[in-house]
Design a protein around this motif. Structure first.
Motif, short mmCIF file in Angstrom:
data_model
loop_
_atom_site.label_atom_id
_atom_site.label_comp_id
_atom_site.label_asym_id
_atom_site.label_seq_id
_atom_site.Cartn_x
_atom_site.Cartn_y
_atom_site.Cartn_z
N CYS A 1 67.69 7.87 29.17
CA CYS A 1 68.67 8.85 30.02
C CYS A 1 67.96 9.81 30.86
O CYS A 1 68.74 10.53 31.73
N THR B 1 65.72 9.24 32.96
CA THR B 1 65.52 8.66 34.26
C THR B 1 66.96 8.60 34.88
O THR B 1 67.17 8.84 35.90
N TYR B 2 67.95 7.93 34.10
CA TYR B 2 69.33 8.14 34.68
C TYR B 2 69.89 9.27 35.19
O TYR B 2 70.33 9.31 36.25
N ASP C 1 68.42 10.30 38.75
CA ASP C 1 69.10 9.64 39.81
C ASP C 1 70.56 9.93 40.08
O ASP C 1 71.46 9.29 39.73
N SER D 1 73.37 7.55 41.59
CA SER D 1 74.05 6.63 40.74
C SER D 1 74.99 6.99 39.89
O SER D 1 75.53 6.25 38.94
N ARG D 2 75.36 8.29 40.08
CA ARG D 2 76.33 8.79 39.10
C ARG D 2 77.53 9.28 39.63
O ARG D 2 77.65 10.54 40.14
N ASN E 1 74.66 3.21 30.67
CA ASN E 1 75.15 4.38 31.68
C ASN E 1 76.17 5.32 31.12
O ASN E 1 76.06 6.64 31.31
N CYS F 1 74.37 7.50 28.28
CA CYS F 1 73.58 8.77 28.82
C CYS F 1 74.67 9.87 29.47
O CYS F 1 74.58 11.16 29.14
#
Length: 198
Positions: free
Chosen positions: A17, A19-20, A23, A26-27, A123, A126
């Motif tokens: 999470c 790394t997510y 970014d 991507s959200r 995703n 996270c």
């Protein structure tokens, strides 16, 4: 089962999470379908008697102040920035901006919260872990894991406490007040502790 042994940090690391979260591109702001999916999973894995009969769409927030109107904020993702909440209109200092009692969903214990997040796509795991927080309902009561399954979860914590423009009066209060005048389209920022569950 995995939710009986994994700590918050272990789940967060397992799903990468960090790394997510880094970014931002991507959200996007969650869609109506995504909010409804989260509510369905809550009913299936936490409380089958839960009722989500709010007349206000979760993409607009929730029924605010005993009305059928949404709260005075909207969700948006600006290029290169995180998703966040912004003032729908000018808000005066001392005005109620957010009421978690009207918007939050409670988890009876950490195990129920783990069951819920581990029923979700990666995703979403996270996101939900970033959105959840803990609070007491009364001074001497236990800590509850809380989650708003609507855009109120997108409220961001200010980098510095002094930069927050909305906050509750106490650590057990559910009402968030404007700490100063807030202009229309200004970002709504608070300062509180997110989830720290073992």
């Amino acid at each position: 089962a995995i939710y009986d042994s994994y700590s918050f940090d272990e789940i967060y690391n397992h799903f990468e999470c960090k790394t997510y979260a880094a970014d931002k591109s991507s959200r996007p702001v969650p869609s109506l379908e995504q909010w409804l999916f989260l509510r369905k999973q809550y009913k299936e894995f936490v409380d089958e008697t839960a009722s989500f009969d709010d007349l206000v769409s979760p993409t607009l927030g929730y029924a605010f102040g005993n009305t059928d109107e949404p709260p005075p904020f909207y969700a948006m993702k600006s290029p290169g920035k995180e998703r966040s909440l912004y003032a729908l209109r000018d808000i005066k200092k001392g005005e109620i901006v957010h009421d978690t009692t009207a918007s939050e969903t409670l988890f009876p214990d950490v195990y129920a919260y783990r069951r819920f997040i581990l029923s979700l796509p990666k995703n979403m795991v996270c996101d939900v872990m970033d959105w959840a927080w803990t609070r007491k309902l009364n001074e001497n009561g236990p800590d509850y894991v809380c989650l708003g399954i609507n855009i109120s979860s997108l409220i961001r914590t200010a980098d510095k406490e002094l930069n927050a423009n909305v906050r509750p009066e106490t650590n057990i209060s559910s009402i968030f007040y404007a700490t100063r005048d807030i202009q229309q389209d200004e970002e709504i920022l608070t300062h509180f502790i997110r989830l720290n569950a073992e």
